[in-house]
Structure formats: C-alpha cells, structure tokens
Motif scaffolding. Sequence first.
Motif, PDB file in Angstrom:
ATOM      1  N   GLU A 440       0.835  -1.204   0.000  1.00 28.06           N
ATOM      2  CA  GLU A 440       0.000   0.000   0.000  1.00 28.06           C
ATOM      3  C   GLU A 440       0.870   1.255   0.000  1.00 28.06           C
ATOM      4  O   GLU A 440       0.591   2.224  -0.702  1.00 28.06           O
ATOM      5  CB  GLU A 440      -0.903   0.019   1.237  1.00 28.06           C
ATOM      6  CG  GLU A 440      -1.976  -1.051   1.269  1.00 28.06           C
ATOM      7  CD  GLU A 440      -2.889  -0.948   0.060  1.00 28.06           C
ATOM      8  OE1 GLU A 440      -3.283   0.175  -0.276  1.00 28.06           O
ATOM      9  OE2 GLU A 440      -3.178  -2.008  -0.546  1.00 28.06           O
ATOM     10  N   ILE A 441       1.917   1.231   0.814  1.00 30.53           N
ATOM     11  CA  ILE A 441       2.771   2.408   0.919  1.00 30.53           C
ATOM     12  C   ILE A 441       3.506   2.651  -0.394  1.00 30.53           C
ATOM     13  O   ILE A 441       3.631   3.791  -0.855  1.00 30.53           O
ATOM     14  CB  ILE A 441       3.747   2.259   2.097  1.00 30.53           C
ATOM     15  CG1 ILE A 441       2.956   2.347   3.397  1.00 30.53           C
ATOM     16  CG2 ILE A 441       4.850   3.314   2.058  1.00 30.53           C
ATOM     17  CD1 ILE A 441       3.748   2.073   4.635  1.00 30.53           C
ATOM     18  N   GLN A 442       3.964   1.566  -1.005  1.00 35.37           N
ATOM     19  CA  GLN A 442       4.647   1.728  -2.290  1.00 35.37           C
ATOM     20  C   GLN A 442       3.711   2.342  -3.328  1.00 35.37           C
ATOM     21  O   GLN A 442       4.092   3.233  -4.088  1.00 35.37           O
ATOM     22  CB  GLN A 442       5.186   0.379  -2.767  1.00 35.37           C
ATOM     23  CG  GLN A 442       6.329  -0.116  -1.884  1.00 35.37           C
ATOM     24  CD  GLN A 442       6.605  -1.598  -2.062  1.00 35.37           C
ATOM     25  OE1 GLN A 442       5.982  -2.263  -2.882  1.00 35.37           O
ATOM     26  NE2 GLN A 442       7.544  -2.111  -1.288  1.00 35.37           N
ATOM     27  N   LYS A 443       2.482   1.867  -3.330  1.00 35.71           N
ATOM     28  CA  LYS A 443       1.505   2.444  -4.268  1.00 35.71           C
ATOM     29  C   LYS A 443       1.303   3.925  -3.971  1.00 35.71           C
ATOM     30  O   LYS A 443       1.217   4.760  -4.868  1.00 35.71           O
ATOM     31  CB  LYS A 443       0.159   1.727  -4.125  1.00 35.71           C
ATOM     32  CG  LYS A 443       0.045   0.469  -4.962  1.00 35.71           C
ATOM     33  CD  LYS A 443      -1.404  -0.028  -4.929  1.00 35.71           C
ATOM     34  CE  LYS A 443      -1.442  -1.539  -4.928  1.00 35.71           C
ATOM     35  NZ  LYS A 443      -2.652  -2.078  -4.281  1.00 35.71           N
ATOM     36  N   LEU A 444       1.223   4.230  -2.678  1.00 36.65           N
ATOM     37  CA  LEU A 444       1.012   5.614  -2.262  1.00 36.65           C
ATOM     38  C   LEU A 444       2.151   6.509  -2.743  1.00 36.65           C
ATOM     39  O   LEU A 444       1.922   7.622  -3.231  1.00 36.65           O
ATOM     40  CB  LEU A 444       0.896   5.661  -0.736  1.00 36.65           C
ATOM     41  CG  LEU A 444       0.651   7.024  -0.112  1.00 36.65           C
ATOM     42  CD1 LEU A 444      -0.743   7.512  -0.469  1.00 36.65           C
ATOM     43  CD2 LEU A 444       0.799   6.963   1.401  1.00 36.65           C
ATOM     44  N   VAL A 445       3.375   6.010  -2.616  1.00 35.38           N
ATOM     45  CA  VAL A 445       4.544   6.779  -3.044  1.00 35.38           C
ATOM     46  C   VAL A 445       4.424   7.131  -4.526  1.00 35.38           C
ATOM     47  O   VAL A 445       4.610   8.287  -4.932  1.00 35.38           O
ATOM     48  CB  VAL A 445       5.840   5.973  -2.773  1.00 35.38           C
ATOM     49  CG1 VAL A 445       7.010   6.545  -3.550  1.00 35.38           C
ATOM     50  CG2 VAL A 445       6.141   5.967  -1.283  1.00 35.38           C
ATOM     51  N   ILE A 446       4.082   6.137  -5.317  1.00 35.84           N
ATOM     52  CA  ILE A 446       3.970   6.379  -6.757  1.00 35.84           C
ATOM     53  C   ILE A 446       2.834   7.364  -7.051  1.00 35.84           C
ATOM     54  O   ILE A 446       2.960   8.271  -7.865  1.00 35.84           O
ATOM     55  CB  ILE A 446       3.760   5.041  -7.495  1.00 35.84           C
ATOM     56  CG1 ILE A 446       5.026   4.193  -7.355  1.00 35.84           C
ATOM     57  CG2 ILE A 446       3.427   5.267  -8.960  1.00 35.84           C
ATOM     58  CD1 ILE A 446       4.871   2.768  -7.800  1.00 35.84           C
ATOM     59  N   LYS A 447       1.760   7.207  -6.314  1.00 39.29           N
ATOM     60  CA  LYS A 447       0.621   8.097  -6.539  1.00 39.29           C
ATOM     61  C   LYS A 447       0.966   9.547  -6.169  1.00 39.29           C
ATOM     62  O   LYS A 447       0.618  10.481  -6.906  1.00 39.29           O
ATOM     63  CB  LYS A 447      -0.583   7.623  -5.726  1.00 39.29           C
ATOM     64  CG  LYS A 447      -1.740   8.593  -5.773  1.00 39.29           C
ATOM     65  CD  LYS A 447      -3.076   7.928  -5.581  1.00 39.29           C
ATOM     66  CE  LYS A 447      -4.204   8.944  -5.806  1.00 39.29           C
ATOM     67  NZ  LYS A 447      -3.953  10.230  -5.128  1.00 39.29           N
ATOM     68  N   LEU A 448       1.661   9.715  -5.063  1.00 38.55           N
ATOM     69  CA  LEU A 448       2.044  11.069  -4.653  1.00 38.55           C
ATOM     70  C   LEU A 448       2.898  11.728  -5.728  1.00 38.55           C
ATOM     71  O   LEU A 448       2.726  12.907  -6.044  1.00 38.55           O
ATOM     72  CB  LEU A 448       2.816  11.023  -3.329  1.00 38.55           C
ATOM     73  CG  LEU A 448       1.998  10.693  -2.089  1.00 38.55           C
ATOM     74  CD1 LEU A 448       2.909  10.493  -0.887  1.00 38.55           C
ATOM     75  CD2 LEU A 448       0.988  11.792  -1.802  1.00 38.55           C
ATOM     76  N   ALA A 449       3.812  10.945  -6.304  1.00 39.05           N
ATOM     77  CA  ALA A 449       4.670  11.489  -7.361  1.00 39.05           C
ATOM     78  C   ALA A 449       3.831  11.877  -8.572  1.00 39.05           C
ATOM     79  O   ALA A 449       4.033  12.934  -9.167  1.00 39.05           O
ATOM     80  CB  ALA A 449       5.738  10.474  -7.740  1.00 39.05           C
ATOM     81  N   GLN A 450       2.894  11.032  -8.901  1.00 43.08           N
ATOM     82  CA  GLN A 450       2.036  11.346 -10.049  1.00 43.08           C
ATOM     83  C   GLN A 450       1.256  12.626  -9.817  1.00 43.08           C
ATOM     84  O   GLN A 450       0.968  13.375 -10.739  1.00 43.08           O
ATOM     85  CB  GLN A 450       1.075  10.182 -10.318  1.00 43.08           C
ATOM     86  CG  GLN A 450       1.752   9.066 -11.084  1.00 43.08           C
ATOM     87  CD  GLN A 450       0.925   7.801 -11.084  1.00 43.08           C
ATOM     88  OE1 GLN A 450       0.003   7.642 -10.288  1.00 43.08           O
ATOM     89  NE2 GLN A 450       1.261   6.886 -11.981  1.00 43.08           N
TER      90      GLN A 450
END
Lengths: 511, 343
Positions: A440-450
Amino acid sequence: MDTQEKLLEMEHITKIFPGVRALHDVHFSLGRGEIHALLGENGAGKSTLIKVLTGVFERDEGEIFLEGRAISPQSPQAAQNMGISTVYQEVNLCPNLSVAENVYIGREPGSAGRIDWKTINRKAAELLGRFDLHIDVTQNLDRYSVAVQQMVAIARAVDISAKVLILDEPTSSLTAVEVRKLFEIMRMLKAQGMGIIFVTHFLDQVYEVSDTITVLRGGEYIGSSPAADLPKMQLVAKMIGKEYEDLEGRPAAAAAAGHGAKDLFLRLEGAASARISDVNIDIQKGEVLGFSGLLGSGRSEIARLIFGVDPIVEGDIEIGGRHAAVREPIAAMRAGIGFCPENRKSEGIVGDLSVRENIMLALQAKQGMMKAMSRRQSEKLADTYIKALSIKTPSRDQSTNNLSGGNQQKVILARWLATNPDLLILDEPTRGIDIGTKAEIQKLVIKLAQDGMSLVFISSEVDEMVRCCGRMVILREKKLVGELAGDEISEDMIVKSMAGGAQFEPKTETV
Amino acid sequence: MSQKLKQFSKNQIFWPLMVLLAILLANGVISGGQFFEMRIVDGHLYGRLIDILRNGSKLMVLAIGITMALATGGTDISVGSVMAISGAVACSIVDGRLLSGVSGSVTVAIVLALLAGLACGLWNGVLIAKAKIQPIVATMILMVAGRGIAQLITEGKIVTINSDAYYFINGGYILGLPFPLFIVAFAFVVVMLFTRKTASGLFIEAIGVNSVSSRFTGIKVDRIKLMIYAFSGLMAAVAGLIESAGIKGADCNNAGLLIELDAILSVAIGGTSLFGGRFSIPASVVGALIIQSISTSVLAIGVAPEVTLVVKSLIVIVICLVQSKKFKEMLAGKFSRRAVKEA
Ligand SMILES: Nc1ncnc2c1ncn2[C@@H]1O[C@H](COP(=O)(O)OP(=O)(O)OP(=O)(O)O)[C@@H](O)[C@H]1O
Ligand SMILES: [Mg+2]
C-alpha cells in the motif's frame, strides 16, 4: 508431541493490555537445532509473545516449559540466565557508550572489581569481526548507523552461550550482505543445537533459513507447519486472513513516474555537511528519486543535509532556482521539505505522547507555535491517517509507546504525509512494516509522485527500490558513483553498481 | 456522573488534591476544628487557611515558573539566588542607595527587579540552549554566584526599608484577600493561557519526551528552552519581591535559601516527572500548597523545630510513593491477582 524432545514449549498464552487482547491462547514450540519463523501482520502479537517469554511482560495465562521444566522469568536478565538470549525489535543499547562497552555491558571480563579494557576491546573487535563488521569499537555507538547498531545488538546476544536465541526483526535495516552473514551464523548456531526464533516481514528470508513457521493473526494462534509444506501464497493468506495479490515486478506506473520529468525542484551544488562532502544532485518535480548504496555509503547523510539536520557548510542548496538557507529542520519544512528518518526510536516517535499528538506534531510545528490546531482538527487529522495507513491502535489517544513496531513506523509516516510537502524524503519508510501495508505504501509513493510531489526514496530492500523509483543515484563510500533511470533500473543493475562491479569487500565504516 | 469522576481520578491533579485535602482534614481534626476557623477583621480575612495561602504564595509562583523547565527534562536550581537578587535590587532602590535619582520609586524598583530576574533567566537559558551545558550545572553557576551578586548590590549589608507601598506586595489586601494571591492567580492564568491556547504545551512535552525527535519534527527546541528559563527567572524575581516585602528588607544570605528544593519538590509532588514529559501547572500549584501546609501544620502541632524537617521528609516520602507508578502498579497487581484467585 513429546515434550521431552522439545527445547521450548509455550502453551495457552494469553496477554491482555488495557483495550487490547494482544495474545489469546497462543501455542508455540521450538526444538533443538531448529530455526523457527514467527510471522504475522503488524500488531499480530509477535513481539508481545517474545516479551512474555523473556519476562518483560507478565503473562495473564498459560505456561512456558524450557527443556521440560516450567519457567516464569521475571525479567530479561532472568531469562538470559536461564539460557534465553534476545535481540529485541527496538535496539536496546546505550548510544553514548562505546561499541565494546555495549557488547560487554553487565558482564565485563576481568578479575573481580577491575575492568580490563584492553581485553574487552580486543574481544569485542573479534566478535564483530565474525560478522565482517570492522569498526572502531572504542567509538561511541551513536556514531554508527542503525544497521551497525543492529549488528552490534545481534553480536552481543550471540556471544552468550545460550540455548534459545530470539531475533525480533533483526534484518529490518540490514542490506543483503549483512543478512547473508547473519544467516551463516544462524546456521552455525543451529548446528550446535541452539533453537532460534526468528521474526521478520521478509518472506524470502523466511524460506531461506527457517525449518518451521508459526503464524499469528490479531493475537490468535493460526497454526504451525514445516516451511517446506507452506508455499508463500498460502502463508500470506494465513497471515492476512484473505487472498493476496502478489506485487512482483516493476509496475509501469513507477517507470513512468517522473522519469523524463524536467521541472527542477531542488538542486545540490557541491554541498557538504560535517558528514559528507561534494554532493551534486538534481531532484525534479513529480519524480521518485532513489538513493542506493550499501551500509554507510552516505544515503542518509545526504538526506540529513537536505533537511538541515546536519547544516550545510559548503556549496549551495537551490529550491525552485533560488538559494535556500536550510540550516535547521524547521527551515527545510517551510521550504516545502519533509523527512521521515531512518531511526524511528531515537529520531522519530515521541514515545509518551499519544498517536494523535505524534501525527499532528510536524504540521503544528510548521504552522507555528502560536497557531494552535484545535482539538477537533487534530482528532480529524489523526483519524484520517489511522484509517488511511490502517494504524492498529485501540484509540487515537493511545500512548505511541504501546503500539507495535510497524504501527509506530506508520505513525511517523502519517506525521510527514500530513504536512503535505513538495519534497518528501523517506529513509527506510517501510522498515518493519508487513507486506500488505508495504505494498500500500509503495503504491502511495507512486501516486504522490504522479500528483506532483517529489520524493526521495531510500531503502535497503532492492526490490522495493525497483518498484518505486523512476530514477536512482548510486552511492559508494560517500560518493556518487552513478545514476540509473527508467528501464535501466533492475535488481541486477542496482546490486552490480552498488558493489562497483567487483566483489563486495568488507570495509571499515567510518563516520 | 461516576463516569466523570472516574475520568477525573485519572487526571494528574487527582492524587495531589486528595493528599492536600487529607492534610488539611488531619489538621482540622487535630486542632479540633480551630484550623478551619476564619475571622473577618476590618474587612480582611484571617485564619490558618489564609496563612497557608499567603505564606505559600512564593512557593506557588516558583512552582509555576519551574514546572516547564522540569517538563523539558531540565531543572533550575538558581531560583533561590535569583530571589535574593531581585529583593536586593528592589530594596536598594526603595531605600535610595541605588539609583537615588528616582528617589525610592517603588514602581521603578519593581520593574528593575523583574528585569534583573528576567536577565538571570536568559543567562541560564543561553547556557543551556546555546552552550548546551547540562541544566543542573548551568543553573548551579547562578545559584552560587547569585548571592554574591546580591551582596554587591546591597554592598554586603542587610537593607531594611520603610515603605508601605512596598509592604503591600506581601501584606496588602484586596477584596478581603491577601494581595500575593492575586499575583499567583495572575501568573497562573497567563501560563495556562499560554500553554493551552498555543501549541507550546505540546512542544514542551515533546521536548521532554524526546528532544531529538522534536527537533526532527521542526520544533525550535533551543528557542523554547531559552523562553522557559527566562520565564523561570522572571517568576523567581516575583517571588523575591513577595519575600522581601514580607521581611521588609533584603537579606541576601537568607532570602530564598534552599527554596529551590521545595520548588522542585512541589512540581514532583504534583506528579510531573523530573525526567520530562507530561506536566500540569495546576498540579504543581497544589504541590506547593501541600508543602506549605505540611510546614505550617508541623509547626502548629508544636513539634520541636529539630524534628520538623524529619517529619516533613517522612510525609514527602509517603506522597512520592503514592505518586509512583511502580508503586501503584504493585498495589494494583496485588489486588487484581487476588481477584483472579478468588474468581
Ligand atoms: N505495552 C503495551 N501496552 C498496550 N498495548 C500494547 C503494548 N505492547 C503491545 N501492545 C499491543 O499489542 C498488540 C501486539 O503488539 P506486538 O508488538 O506484539 O505486535 P507485532 O506482531 O510485534 O507487530 P510488528 O510487526 O509491528 O512489530 C498491538 O495491537 C499493540 O498495540
Ligand atoms: Mg514487533
């Protein structure tokens, strides 16, 4: 099962904290020469079971047998004397004593009353040498990284001729090299007949060394079985109580995230602090930039430089094209930077304060002391993140000390997400976090960057770096030695460039 | 209702308040009720309780000032000496030997005495926050040197003054109540507003629990420490004014002597850990009243002066035990285990 055969048996263990049933009717048994993995999600009760076993907590119900005899150690010291040696999840050493003192504290060799420092220092160096850790043992422990501290804690526990060795997430901040070394030593101890309890969230490591697996979920005993009979997918399903979709490989989103973005946010030009010098790095808007390197390669040092923890002494930091004077964390925060540090116990959590207060702290500091958040605002903030990161706590007013290790880590992460920075530096953000939440956190990181945030991502887990980073700088011995971007990023490439193509050689870590 | 009571029993101030009530009750019983008697003479309230409040006002002011220093894990043992300095400055000015140009203006005397206290506090703060000297060592410097400074100001003499305006600070009455109580109330309200209405209370507790983490979250640890010690110095100056107005002069060798210990004890009895962390100003005020009532009642019972200190320390030991978490857990453990066995 024949109790005579078993080294250690725990039966019907129950432990209740105010508002939390941490363990309920748990069973655990360990044989001689067995490596037994104890697994479960954050807050499943793994550390609590260990603390009940070693006398940190008093159990409410149940029995413990060591070599067939009922025991009830009243303190870790007592457990130690019975032959149960433990490395706790939160490294419990004295940061302002020397490394050698930390190894031998409480059992200094030497004739009555006199401490023989020469012998202590020599023996400590020898002992750490077994772990390929060649450091100056007369230096204070806090001069070394968390990983080194973790190795010292392990060495200290291993040194004692114990019957049972307990390792609670010993590898959470180690890189592959140290992990391999640790496993060698575990196998050697196993061959000598020692029983080892091993807690970790790295499932590959579980299969590499463990003979047996026991799973806990929400304080309940789910089951035990030989590692060979329990495939990974089934294991995960047992841990989280539902089917799990694997997250192997590098999501396209990560590759895309920020790669090729050319909108500069921050530039380091020949920047130097007391711990590292001549750093030149550009960080673009909307990218996830990885810092890769071995222990002591300078990853955290750059992070601390950017955040003003170690003030800049030379060179320049530019933010948005303009010189930025970030000589203090608060200045960096005002410039739009957030930093989730690697050492959660000493630099992260404020233990006696509540979960709510810990989450609101950075945002409140950023807003300024005079503009106090209202109780309602802070409660709302806390509730939002408790839900978003599934922080397991009986209430937002629980003292953060009472949370499990992984949940404390989530609290710190929440604290920094709450400040909504332009650049978020994450130093080992998933340390001690279970695989479900990690994904979940990894997904969140990518989403924040996007969504436009810049992120610096530091992790000793190479696969996690591959999954999250759009670009990556490689560090070796406090120097930038290379850069990988886009499709060049793969586990192979990272490992190769970190070690400089050559075989890794044990080297002295200096600070 | 019982829900609220339960909540309140978990509050930091609960036990100190119970102890205070117990001490007052015991006094009442021993004195056969006389202890609680109040008389109104010339519209002024008199009685033992009023005495305790008035005599305890110095200690309450000091406790209010020092609580936040203790909450950050520091301490301030210079407050007694700062009291002496403040008294010396004020009395020397009222007396006319210092700044004879202002011809003994009480206002000037008070303002300058307060400024002197503030300066002392800032000095402590700089040593602690900037030079990173351990608080006990840093404030020990002023504790030792402060009395010397006070002596210099009074030229080594005991200054006695004759000024009704100045006496009013300790002996005056407003609305039938002693004036020092209004000073305490004012300081209390200001500090409560400051710690509750701004984030300073949260920041101070965070620093006390883990100052490194606090710095990493952007809290200006050094600036807050500086402020806290400056405030403690200011409050010590206020206490010094009350004391010197009470004895009608400045006695540099004896003003506030050893009172720093009582001040720290007040805060500890109030349940604020000397290791830092959670703090409660109201609880510290109650702690100060406990100490004062012990002193007063031990005297009143007619215990020989040699014994008072022993009696006082015995009572303090009991209070600290009651406050101790370990001790409470031990008791609770005994009871709950018994309960389990019976079940
Ligand atoms: N001292 C304590 N007081 C109250 N609750 C506690 C205390 N210690 C642990 N708990 C609770 O017990 C539960 C189990 O915690 P434990 O630390 O054993 O989890 P864990 O399996 O080790 O998790 P992690 O993987 O995050 O380390 C958690 O819900 C935690 O909140
Ligand atoms: Mg744990």
